[in-house]
Design a protein around this motif. Sequence first.
Motif, PDB file in Angstrom:
ATOM      1  N   GLU A 168      35.613  35.561  41.512  1.00 61.14           N
ATOM      2  CA  GLU A 168      36.407  36.551  42.235  1.00 61.14           C
ATOM      3  C   GLU A 168      37.777  36.663  41.593  1.00 61.14           C
ATOM      4  OE1 GLU A 168      37.146  39.319  43.738  1.00 61.14           O
ATOM      5  OE2 GLU A 168      35.959  38.782  45.530  1.00 61.14           O
ATOM      6  N   ASN A 169      38.330  37.847  41.648  1.00 59.55           N
ATOM      7  CA  ASN A 169      39.685  38.059  41.137  1.00 59.55           C
ATOM      8  C   ASN A 169      40.674  37.164  41.868  1.00 59.55           C
ATOM      9  OD1 ASN A 169      42.395  39.760  41.732  1.00 59.55           O
ATOM     10  ND2 ASN A 169      41.720  40.077  39.628  1.00 59.55           N
ATOM     11  N   THR A 225      43.812  37.394  42.594  1.00 60.34           N
ATOM     12  CA  THR A 225      44.686  38.025  43.583  1.00 60.34           C
ATOM     13  C   THR A 225      43.934  38.300  44.882  1.00 60.34           C
ATOM     14  OG1 THR A 225      45.957  39.046  41.803  1.00 60.34           O
ATOM     15  CG2 THR A 225      46.264  39.939  44.001  1.00 60.34           C
ATOM     16  N   ASN A 226      42.680  38.705  44.770  1.00 63.65           N
ATOM     17  CA  ASN A 226      41.869  38.916  45.978  1.00 63.65           C
ATOM     18  C   ASN A 226      41.713  37.623  46.762  1.00 63.65           C
ATOM     19  OD1 ASN A 226      41.512  41.630  45.460  1.00 63.65           O
ATOM     20  ND2 ASN A 226      39.511  41.382  44.512  1.00 63.65           N
ATOM     21  N   ALA A 245      44.902  36.824  48.545  1.00 67.27           N
ATOM     22  CA  ALA A 245      45.081  37.686  49.716  1.00 67.27           C
ATOM     23  C   ALA A 245      44.245  37.186  50.893  1.00 67.27           C
ATOM     24  CB  ALA A 245      44.694  39.124  49.371  1.00 67.27           C
ATOM     25  N   VAL A 246      43.007  36.772  50.613  1.00 70.66           N
ATOM     26  CA  VAL A 246      42.140  36.237  51.671  1.00 70.66           C
ATOM     27  C   VAL A 246      42.749  34.974  52.269  1.00 70.66           C
ATOM     28  CG1 VAL A 246      39.908  35.136  52.085  1.00 70.66           C
ATOM     29  CG2 VAL A 246      40.021  37.259  50.770  1.00 70.66           C
ATOM     30  N   GLY A 254      46.193  42.602  46.181  1.00 75.75           N
ATOM     31  CA  GLY A 254      44.982  42.433  46.964  1.00 75.75           C
ATOM     32  C   GLY A 254      45.113  43.282  48.214  1.00 75.75           C
ATOM     33  N   ILE A 273      43.832  44.319  51.914  1.00 75.82           N
ATOM     34  CA  ILE A 273      43.070  44.021  53.130  1.00 75.82           C
ATOM     35  C   ILE A 273      43.291  45.176  54.099  1.00 75.82           C
ATOM     36  CG2 ILE A 273      42.709  42.430  55.048  1.00 75.82           C
ATOM     37  CD1 ILE A 273      42.084  41.040  52.484  1.00 75.82           C
ATOM     38  N   LEU A 304      38.509  42.812  52.798  1.00 75.00           N
ATOM     39  CA  LEU A 304      39.010  42.910  51.433  1.00 75.00           C
ATOM     40  C   LEU A 304      38.392  44.127  50.774  1.00 75.00           C
ATOM     41  CD1 LEU A 304      40.489  41.607  48.961  1.00 75.00           C
ATOM     42  CD2 LEU A 304      38.330  40.434  48.484  1.00 75.00           C
ATOM     43  N   ARG A 305      39.226  44.952  50.147  1.00 73.16           N
ATOM     44  CA  ARG A 305      38.749  46.166  49.485  1.00 73.16           C
ATOM     45  C   ARG A 305      38.850  45.981  47.968  1.00 73.16           C
ATOM     46  NH1 ARG A 305      36.498  49.072  53.790  1.00 73.16           N
ATOM     47  NH2 ARG A 305      37.752  48.546  55.626  1.00 73.16           N
ATOM     48  N   ARG A 306      37.706  46.135  47.284  1.00 68.99           N
ATOM     49  CA  ARG A 306      37.664  45.893  45.844  1.00 68.99           C
ATOM     50  C   ARG A 306      37.672  47.167  45.015  1.00 68.99           C
ATOM     51  NH1 ARG A 306      34.398  42.059  48.234  1.00 68.99           N
ATOM     52  NH2 ARG A 306      34.829  39.876  47.671  1.00 68.99           N
ATOM     53  N   GLY A 359      43.850  47.397  43.135  1.00 69.19           N
ATOM     54  CA  GLY A 359      44.966  46.462  43.092  1.00 69.19           C
ATOM     55  C   GLY A 359      45.480  46.145  41.707  1.00 69.19           C
TER      56      GLY A 359
END
Length: 388
Positions: free
Chosen positions: A186-187, A189-190, A193-194, A220, A222, A227-229, A236
């Motif tokens: 996973e990235n 930054t994501n 953010a989580v 990231g 939300i 979470l929006r990819r 992002g």
Amino acid sequence: MPASPSTARAINDRLALELLQQEGPLTAGQLKTMTGLSRPTVADLVERLQESGLIQVVGEAGAARRGPNARLYGIVADRAHLAALDVRTESVSVVVADLLGTRLAEATLPIGGEAGTGPAVEQAANLVERTARNAGATRLHSVCIGAPGLIDPASGELRATTGLPAWHRRLVAALQERLPTGVIVENETNLAAVAEQRLGIARDRDSFAFLWLGHGVGAGIILDGRLRRGASGGAGEIGFLPVPGTAAVPSAVDCDGGFHSLAGSAAICALGERYGLRGPAAGDHAPPAAAVVAAALAADERAFLDDLAGRLALGAAAVASVLDPGCVVLGGEVGHAGGDALAARVEARLAELSPLRTEVRAGGLGGAAVLSGALLTARESAQREIFP
């Protein structure tokens, strides 16, 4: 249509396991109260979960009252071991934990560019295996890697990206070959953010934009708790955002000239030099840009902080004007070092640039957010497989 008995049992079991995960050890009576299930149903699910090896008696409650003490039930923590990795440009950090998320062993290894792709992959993979042994884990059930760059939403693979070491992509394949487990990528930054959403400063927000301010910059997103990819996994990539104040514009393969040129680590250090602020002293392991920001706060160098806040507000304003998240979190080492003082300055400047009311907060987890987010992701992956 009512649920079948087997489906109802699975739902009840998972509900009980989630409560034990969130609240810690509970008695059968407490499970009855929290779930709303009948006493016989709770007794059945407790027996069923014990027989499956998912929960066990971990103590007693009610020592102060008359009669026999109530048994406390808890999840069997060593039912699964997890690993989280934070892969940076020149280092890799590893945490191994149990199913409850308790950290059992941690390690960090610097990996310079001179190591070469093959040796770098071998060093990083060996670090994971060594850390697992130190944690007493004979097998890793789930592994999550946080890495810079784009993750292909279809394949889940880390894409080849200009400027990132080749060993990043090779490490994923190496771990998949060497470990009998699933490896999630996973990235970074994501994941951060989580972590801020679940453990940090944004626990009360369903929607927010998280700005990662470290060696590079990223965001990231939300929205409505999710979470929006994006369509290609690139939501992002704010470093490529064209902004005023740069000498050029970014290209498809180079973010120089984008927001990265104003808010990346090198740019912040260069800004600091204009105000007579230096990076970390010898022996200080703080990231250079974070050390510059910390030095500015210590010296009450308001002009530097205002200048930096103006830069950060440009990126925040672009995100706010498109997504209207209501809140922007300044994360990473720089956001953590700047704290509430920098966040307040960015919020004030942002209010001048955007008509949308947007709160700005300092991240609570700093650079540790990536590992925390990776550990949460690995744990949830393991629970989906192990829990009914």
